[in-house]
Design a protein around this motif. Structure first.
Motif, PDB file in Angstrom:
ATOM      1  N   VAL A  43       0.866  -1.177   0.000  1.00 28.71           N
ATOM      2  CA  VAL A  43       0.000   0.000   0.000  1.00 28.71           C
ATOM      3  C   VAL A  43       0.911   1.240   0.000  1.00 28.71           C
ATOM      4  CG1 VAL A  43      -1.785   1.253   1.254  1.00 28.71           C
ATOM      5  CG2 VAL A  43      -1.795  -1.261   1.237  1.00 28.71           C
ATOM      6  N   GLU A  44       0.742   2.090  -0.979  1.00 34.38           N
ATOM      7  CA  GLU A  44       1.607   3.259  -1.150  1.00 34.38           C
ATOM      8  C   GLU A  44       1.641   4.135   0.093  1.00 34.38           C
ATOM      9  OE1 GLU A  44       2.449   6.543  -4.580  1.00 34.38           O
ATOM     10  OE2 GLU A  44       0.345   6.159  -4.084  1.00 34.38           O
ATOM     11  N   ASP A  45       0.505   4.368   0.716  1.00 30.50           N
ATOM     12  CA  ASP A  45       0.459   5.213   1.916  1.00 30.50           C
ATOM     13  C   ASP A  45       1.285   4.620   3.052  1.00 30.50           C
ATOM     14  OD1 ASP A  45      -1.136   7.091   0.677  1.00 30.50           O
ATOM     15  OD2 ASP A  45      -3.005   6.332   1.550  1.00 30.50           O
ATOM     16  N   GLU A  46       1.286   3.293   3.183  1.00 28.00           N
ATOM     17  CA  GLU A  46       2.072   2.649   4.229  1.00 28.00           C
ATOM     18  C   GLU A  46       3.577   2.817   3.975  1.00 28.00           C
ATOM     19  OE1 GLU A  46       0.738  -1.413   4.533  1.00 28.00           O
ATOM     20  OE2 GLU A  46      -1.231  -0.808   5.280  1.00 28.00           O
ATOM     21  N   ILE A  47       3.971   2.744   2.724  1.00 28.27           N
ATOM     22  CA  ILE A  47       5.377   2.956   2.378  1.00 28.27           C
ATOM     23  C   ILE A  47       5.758   4.413   2.642  1.00 28.27           C
ATOM     24  CG2 ILE A  47       7.084   2.930   0.509  1.00 28.27           C
ATOM     25  CD1 ILE A  47       6.159   0.133   1.546  1.00 28.27           C
ATOM     26  N   ASN A  48       4.906   5.338   2.238  1.00 23.28           N
ATOM     27  CA  ASN A  48       5.186   6.758   2.474  1.00 23.28           C
ATOM     28  C   ASN A  48       5.256   7.072   3.964  1.00 23.28           C
ATOM     29  OD1 ASN A  48       5.350   7.340  -0.254  1.00 23.28           O
ATOM     30  ND2 ASN A  48       3.206   7.884  -0.420  1.00 23.28           N
ATOM     31  N   ASN A  49       4.392   6.451   4.764  1.00 27.38           N
ATOM     32  CA  ASN A  49       4.433   6.648   6.214  1.00 27.38           C
ATOM     33  C   ASN A  49       5.728   6.099   6.797  1.00 27.38           C
ATOM     34  OD1 ASN A  49       1.939   7.907   6.266  1.00 27.38           O
ATOM     35  ND2 ASN A  49       0.832   6.042   6.776  1.00 27.38           N
ATOM     36  N   TRP A  50       6.185   4.948   6.319  1.00 26.65           N
ATOM     37  CA  TRP A  50       7.436   4.358   6.786  1.00 26.65           C
ATOM     38  C   TRP A  50       8.605   5.310   6.497  1.00 26.65           C
ATOM     39  CZ3 TRP A  50      12.055   2.798   4.571  1.00 26.65           C
ATOM     40  CH2 TRP A  50      12.867   1.991   5.356  1.00 26.65           C
ATOM     41  N   ILE A  51       8.609   5.879   5.298  1.00 23.43           N
ATOM     42  CA  ILE A  51       9.659   6.835   4.920  1.00 23.43           C
ATOM     43  C   ILE A  51       9.584   8.073   5.829  1.00 23.43           C
ATOM     44  CG2 ILE A  51      10.458   8.402   3.099  1.00 23.43           C
ATOM     45  CD1 ILE A  51       9.475   6.218   1.071  1.00 23.43           C
ATOM     46  N   ALA A  52       8.387   8.577   6.076  1.00 25.36           N
ATOM     47  CA  ALA A  52       8.214   9.755   6.939  1.00 25.36           C
ATOM     48  C   ALA A  52       8.722   9.482   8.354  1.00 25.36           C
ATOM     49  CB  ALA A  52       6.747  10.183   6.965  1.00 25.36           C
ATOM     50  N   ILE A  53       8.478   8.278   8.862  1.00 21.65           N
ATOM     51  CA  ILE A  53       8.977   7.916  10.191  1.00 21.65           C
ATOM     52  C   ILE A  53      10.500   7.921  10.208  1.00 21.65           C
ATOM     53  CG2 ILE A  53       9.174   5.981  11.819  1.00 21.65           C
ATOM     54  CD1 ILE A  53       6.205   5.333  11.066  1.00 21.65           C
ATOM     55  N   LYS A  54      11.119   7.395   9.162  1.00 28.44           N
ATOM     56  CA  LYS A  54      12.587   7.382   9.088  1.00 28.44           C
ATOM     57  C   LYS A  54      13.143   8.806   9.066  1.00 28.44           C
ATOM     58  CE  LYS A  54      13.177   3.090   9.330  1.00 28.44           C
ATOM     59  NZ  LYS A  54      13.698   2.570  10.584  1.00 28.44           N
ATOM     60  N   ILE A  55      12.482   9.694   8.360  1.00 32.02           N
ATOM     61  CA  ILE A  55      12.912  11.097   8.310  1.00 32.02           C
ATOM     62  C   ILE A  55      12.764  11.732   9.688  1.00 32.02           C
ATOM     63  CG2 ILE A  55      12.348  13.378   7.365  1.00 32.02           C
ATOM     64  CD1 ILE A  55      11.557  11.856   4.747  1.00 32.02           C
ATOM     65  N   LYS A  56      11.642  11.456  10.361  1.00 36.58           N
ATOM     66  CA  LYS A  56      11.413  11.995  11.690  1.00 36.58           C
ATOM     67  C   LYS A  56      12.464  11.496  12.674  1.00 36.58           C
ATOM     68  CE  LYS A  56       7.957  12.317  15.323  1.00 36.58           C
ATOM     69  NZ  LYS A  56       6.665  11.851  15.813  1.00 36.58           N
ATOM     70  N   GLU A  57      12.797  10.197  12.621  1.00 40.26           N
ATOM     71  CA  GLU A  57      13.824   9.626  13.495  1.00 40.26           C
ATOM     72  C   GLU A  57      15.174  10.301  13.240  1.00 40.26           C
ATOM     73  OE1 GLU A  57      13.729   5.447  12.644  1.00 40.26           O
ATOM     74  OE2 GLU A  57      11.945   5.106  13.877  1.00 40.26           O
ATOM     75  N   ARG A  58      15.487  10.544  11.985  1.00 40.49           N
ATOM     76  CA  ARG A  58      16.741  11.222  11.642  1.00 40.49           C
ATOM     77  C   ARG A  58      16.765  12.625  12.223  1.00 40.49           C
ATOM     78  NH1 ARG A  58      16.957  13.693   5.964  1.00 40.49           N
ATOM     79  NH2 ARG A  58      15.517  15.003   7.114  1.00 40.49           N
ATOM     80  N   ASP A  59      15.670  13.358  12.072  1.00 43.76           N
ATOM     81  CA  ASP A  59      15.611  14.733  12.565  1.00 43.76           C
ATOM     82  C   ASP A  59      15.675  14.798  14.082  1.00 43.76           C
ATOM     83  OD1 ASP A  59      15.436  15.459   9.914  1.00 43.76           O
ATOM     84  OD2 ASP A  59      13.299  15.917   9.974  1.00 43.76           O
ATOM     85  N   GLU A  60      15.011  13.857  14.749  1.00 40.91           N
ATOM     86  CA  GLU A  60      15.052  13.816  16.210  1.00 40.91           C
ATOM     87  C   GLU A  60      16.444  13.469  16.720  1.00 40.91           C
ATOM     88  OE1 GLU A  60      11.925  11.108  17.225  1.00 40.91           O
ATOM     89  OE2 GLU A  60      10.373  12.632  16.990  1.00 40.91           O
ATOM     90  N   ALA A  61      17.138  12.583  16.033  1.00 42.19           N
ATOM     91  CA  ALA A  61      18.503  12.211  16.427  1.00 42.19           C
ATOM     92  C   ALA A  61      19.456  13.394  16.247  1.00 42.19           C
ATOM     93  CB  ALA A  61      18.978  11.029  15.613  1.00 42.19           C
ATOM     94  N   ALA A  62      19.242  14.169  15.174  1.00 46.59           N
ATOM     95  CA  ALA A  62      20.086  15.334  14.935  1.00 46.59           C
ATOM     96  C   ALA A  62      19.838  16.409  15.979  1.00 46.59           C
ATOM     97  CB  ALA A  62      19.827  15.893  13.532  1.00 46.59           C
ATOM     98  N   THR A  63      18.595  16.557  16.417  1.00 48.20           N
ATOM     99  CA  THR A  63      18.245  17.544  17.425  1.00 48.20           C
ATOM    100  C   THR A  63      18.805  17.155  18.792  1.00 48.20           C
ATOM    101  OG1 THR A  63      16.215  18.048  16.230  1.00 48.20           O
ATOM    102  CG2 THR A  63      16.321  18.767  18.508  1.00 48.20           C
ATOM    103  N   ALA A  64      18.788  15.861  19.090  1.00 52.89           N
ATOM    104  CA  ALA A  64      19.272  15.366  20.377  1.00 52.89           C
ATOM    105  C   ALA A  64      20.792  15.445  20.500  1.00 52.89           C
ATOM    106  CB  ALA A  64      18.814  13.934  20.591  1.00 52.89           C
ATOM    107  N   ALA A  65      21.458  15.434  19.388  1.00 58.69           N
ATOM    108  CA  ALA A  65      22.931  15.417  19.409  1.00 58.69           C
ATOM    109  C   ALA A  65      23.548  16.760  19.638  1.00 58.69           C
ATOM    110  CB  ALA A  65      23.457  14.871  18.089  1.00 58.69           C
TER     111      ALA A  65
END
Length: 65
Positions: A43-65
């Motif tokens: 399902v395209e939306d599920e793939i897009n959500n997975w990608i969005a989560i990965k981007i969010k995790e990256r941004d949160e890790a950069a903010t925490a560092a």
């Protein structure tokens, strides 16, 4: 709602086929929908959500560092 074949999922995520199925086995990636005996799609939306989560995790890790 749109369904994506493996080739499209690989292109969208940058993951190899083996990695997609490894992540599915680890419950870290959306599961495909069976379209027949030997035919699946995601399902395209599920793939897009997975990608969005990965981007969010990256941004949160950069903010925490």
């Amino acid at each position: 709602m749109r369904l994506l074949k493996l080739k499209d999922v690989m292109f969208a995520t940058g993951l190899a086929r083996s990695t997609v199925y490894k992540y599915i086995a680890e419950n870290n990636f959306p599961k495909p929908v069976s379209l027949g005996e030997r035919n699946v799609a995601w399902v395209e939306d599920e793939i897009n959500n997975w990608i969005a989560i990965k981007i969010k995790e990256r941004d949160e890790a950069a903010t925490a560092a």
